[in-house]
Scaffold this motif. Structure first.
Motif, PDB file in Angstrom:
ATOM      1  N   LYS A 171      49.921  34.566  12.570  1.00 33.47           N
ATOM      2  CA  LYS A 171      50.097  35.605  12.820  1.00 33.47           C
ATOM      3  C   LYS A 171      51.009  36.581  12.757  1.00 33.47           C
ATOM      4  O   LYS A 171      52.297  36.737  13.311  1.00 33.47           O
ATOM      5  N   ILE A 172      50.282  38.022  12.728  1.00 33.10           N
ATOM      6  CA  ILE A 172      50.433  39.488  12.515  1.00 33.10           C
ATOM      7  C   ILE A 172      50.750  39.884  13.795  1.00 33.10           C
ATOM      8  O   ILE A 172      49.401  40.259  13.145  1.00 33.10           O
ATOM      9  N   VAL A 173      51.030  40.492  15.393  1.00 36.91           N
ATOM     10  CA  VAL A 173      50.707  41.181  15.720  1.00 36.91           C
ATOM     11  C   VAL A 173      50.899  42.861  16.338  1.00 36.91           C
ATOM     12  O   VAL A 173      52.130  42.232  16.155  1.00 36.91           O
ATOM     13  N   SER A 174      50.432  43.666  16.138  1.00 36.83           N
ATOM     14  CA  SER A 174      51.457  45.306  16.662  1.00 36.83           C
ATOM     15  C   SER A 174      50.767  45.443  17.701  1.00 36.83           C
ATOM     16  O   SER A 174      49.263  46.008  17.869  1.00 36.83           O
ATOM     17  N   ILE A 175      52.068  46.552  18.537  1.00 32.57           N
ATOM     18  CA  ILE A 175      50.782  46.957  19.767  1.00 32.57           C
ATOM     19  C   ILE A 175      51.462  47.742  19.620  1.00 32.57           C
ATOM     20  O   ILE A 175      52.070  48.938  18.895  1.00 32.57           O
ATOM     21  N   SER A 176      49.681  48.235  19.569  1.00 33.13           N
ATOM     22  CA  SER A 176      49.169  50.246  19.307  1.00 33.13           C
ATOM     23  C   SER A 176      49.437  50.681  20.347  1.00 33.13           C
ATOM     24  O   SER A 176      49.808  50.162  21.509  1.00 33.13           O
ATOM     25  N   SER A 177      47.718  51.230  20.549  1.00 32.44           N
ATOM     26  CA  SER A 177      47.180  52.424  21.975  1.00 32.44           C
ATOM     27  C   SER A 177      46.677  52.790  21.925  1.00 32.44           C
ATOM     28  O   SER A 177      45.966  53.544  20.602  1.00 32.44           O
ATOM     29  N   LYS A 178      45.225  52.641  22.597  1.00 36.83           N
ATOM     30  CA  LYS A 178      44.855  53.455  22.416  1.00 36.83           C
ATOM     31  C   LYS A 178      44.448  54.786  22.938  1.00 36.83           C
ATOM     32  O   LYS A 178      43.993  55.548  21.929  1.00 36.83           O
ATOM     33  N   MET A 179      45.404  55.451  22.515  1.00 33.84           N
ATOM     34  CA  MET A 179      46.071  56.923  22.326  1.00 33.84           C
ATOM     35  C   MET A 179      46.046  57.269  20.621  1.00 33.84           C
ATOM     36  O   MET A 179      45.263  58.643  20.558  1.00 33.84           O
ATOM     37  N   GLY A 180      45.673  55.957  19.857  1.00 36.05           N
ATOM     38  CA  GLY A 180      45.157  56.053  18.848  1.00 36.05           C
ATOM     39  C   GLY A 180      44.380  55.798  18.165  1.00 36.05           C
ATOM     40  O   GLY A 180      43.862  55.936  16.609  1.00 36.05           O
ATOM     41  N   SER A 181      43.340  55.888  19.125  1.00 32.22           N
ATOM     42  CA  SER A 181      41.527  55.552  18.950  1.00 32.22           C
ATOM     43  C   SER A 181      41.027  56.459  18.405  1.00 32.22           C
ATOM     44  O   SER A 181      40.830  58.498  19.666  1.00 32.22           O
ATOM     45  N   ILE A 182      40.368  56.973  17.349  1.00 31.98           N
ATOM     46  CA  ILE A 182      39.332  58.354  17.019  1.00 31.98           C
ATOM     47  C   ILE A 182      38.503  58.026  18.001  1.00 31.98           C
ATOM     48  O   ILE A 182      37.315  58.940  18.822  1.00 31.98           O
ATOM     49  N   GLY A 183      37.178  56.848  17.984  1.00 35.19           N
ATOM     50  CA  GLY A 183      36.183  56.721  18.418  1.00 35.19           C
ATOM     51  C   GLY A 183      36.520  57.056  20.179  1.00 35.19           C
ATOM     52  O   GLY A 183      34.929  57.067  20.783  1.00 35.19           O
ATOM     53  N   ASP A 184      36.996  56.399  21.162  1.00 30.46           N
ATOM     54  CA  ASP A 184      37.252  56.639  22.130  1.00 30.46           C
ATOM     55  C   ASP A 184      37.616  57.851  23.170  1.00 30.46           C
ATOM     56  O   ASP A 184      37.593  57.976  23.358  1.00 30.46           O
ATOM     57  N   GLY A 185      37.499  59.013  21.573  1.00 25.53           N
ATOM     58  CA  GLY A 185      37.476  60.366  22.255  1.00 25.53           C
ATOM     59  C   GLY A 185      39.096  60.884  22.798  1.00 25.53           C
ATOM     60  O   GLY A 185      39.378  60.733  23.471  1.00 25.53           O
ATOM     61  N   PRO A 186      39.889  61.590  21.542  1.00 22.32           N
ATOM     62  CA  PRO A 186      41.472  62.077  22.001  1.00 22.32           C
ATOM     63  C   PRO A 186      41.163  63.543  23.097  1.00 22.32           C
ATOM     64  O   PRO A 186      40.101  63.517  22.972  1.00 22.32           O
TER      65      PRO A 186
END
Ligand SMILES: NC(=O)c1ccc[n+]([C@@H]2O[C@H](COP(=O)([O-])OP(=O)(O)OC[C@H]3O[C@@H](n4cnc5c(N)ncnc54)[C@H](OP(=O)(O)O)[C@@H]3O)[C@@H](O)[C@H]2O)c1
Length: 226
Positions: free
Chosen positions: A126-141
């Motif tokens: 398994k390879i997991v990377s910690i991203s952020s919802k701040m990088g979500s385009i769909g979430d509406g920056p």
């Protein structure tokens, strides 16, 4: 027992994940820039091996790769990250922007490329990377923090791209949002305790497999929009 390698393990979410995995009996290869100064990390009980790693330094990564040799890794966890200056529109600083991209986007890919052979030798793969919802385009920056947001959006693309390529090798890949967490980066007004975030992340990683590879997932297991 299983082995996990965590980057940025000396404080914040990386340190807490180290504690929780070690408490659960895992071997943790805990990477940080300055092991000699990593007091809290050195105090963690259990099978914790500290390795020096600056994710932006090719020589440092090469040294880690050499130290690991053919050792299997069940989980590779790209956690190290920076927020940069969180500059708003009209204040773009190219040097800051590029350094955030280097740490948050390019380095996780390079670490993944360098240690892929070790993950292939692991049982869980398994390879997991910690991203952020701040990088979500769909979430509406909501505006601001251009470099940080862009770096996490790009990290998501990098990792979902890799997920497609690595599925055939039996490797599952995911990007996770840890929640808004009370760490140096998240600040004091963040609602989530680091222990709650890390406990959620452990569960999500536990459930990750080839059927769920290539997703952007919240620490509570819910899917997030790209
Ligand atoms: N906290 C939140 O609310 C939140 C929300 C969404 C996403 N995240 C993400 O979660 C991850 C962990 O964040 P955190 O809140 O735990 O942040 P943190 O408390 O600021 O810790 C960041 C960690 O990354 C390490 N790091 C930074 N640059 C590095 C480099 N070049 N090489 C190796 N390690 C490096 C730091 O090491 P040093 O001590 O040497 O600087 C530290 O261990 C990050 O990817 C972050 O973007 C956090």
């Amino acid at each position: 027992m299983s082995t996990i390698l965590i980057t940025g393990a000396n404080r914040g979410i990386g340190l807490e994940l180290t504690k929780q995995y070690a408490a659960a009996g895992w071997t943790v290869i805990a990477c940080c820039r300055k092991p000699a100064e990593a007091k809290a990390l050195r105090a963690v009980k259990g099978a914790v091996e500290i390795q020096p790693l600056d994710v932006t330094k090719p020589a440092s990564l090469a040294k880690l790769k050499k130290a690991l040799g053919n050792r299997p890794l069940d989980v590779l966890l790209n956690n190290a990250g920076v927020s940069g200056k969180r500059l708003g529109f009209g204040k773009t600083d190219p040097k800051d922007f590029l350094s955030v991209l280097h740490v948050n986007t390019v380095a996780p890919l390079l670490v993944t490329e360098a240690l892929l052979g070790n993950v292939r030798r692991g049982k869980l793969k398994k390879i997991v990377s910690i991203s952020s919802k701040m990088g979500s385009i769909g979430d509406g920056p909501a505006g601001g923090a251009y470099a940080y947001r862009a770096s996490k959006t790009a990290l998501n693309m990098v990792m979902v791209n890799a997920a497609g390529e690595l599925k055939g090798k039996g490797i599952a890949v995911a990007v996770l949002h840890p929640g808004w967490v009370r760490t140096d980066m998240g600040g004091r007004s963040a609602p989530l305790k680091v222990s709650e975030s890390a406990a959620g992340i452990v569960k999500v990683i536990d459930g990750l497999d080839l059927a769920t590879t290539g997703r952007f997932i919240n620490y509570d297991g819910k899917p997030l929009p790209w």
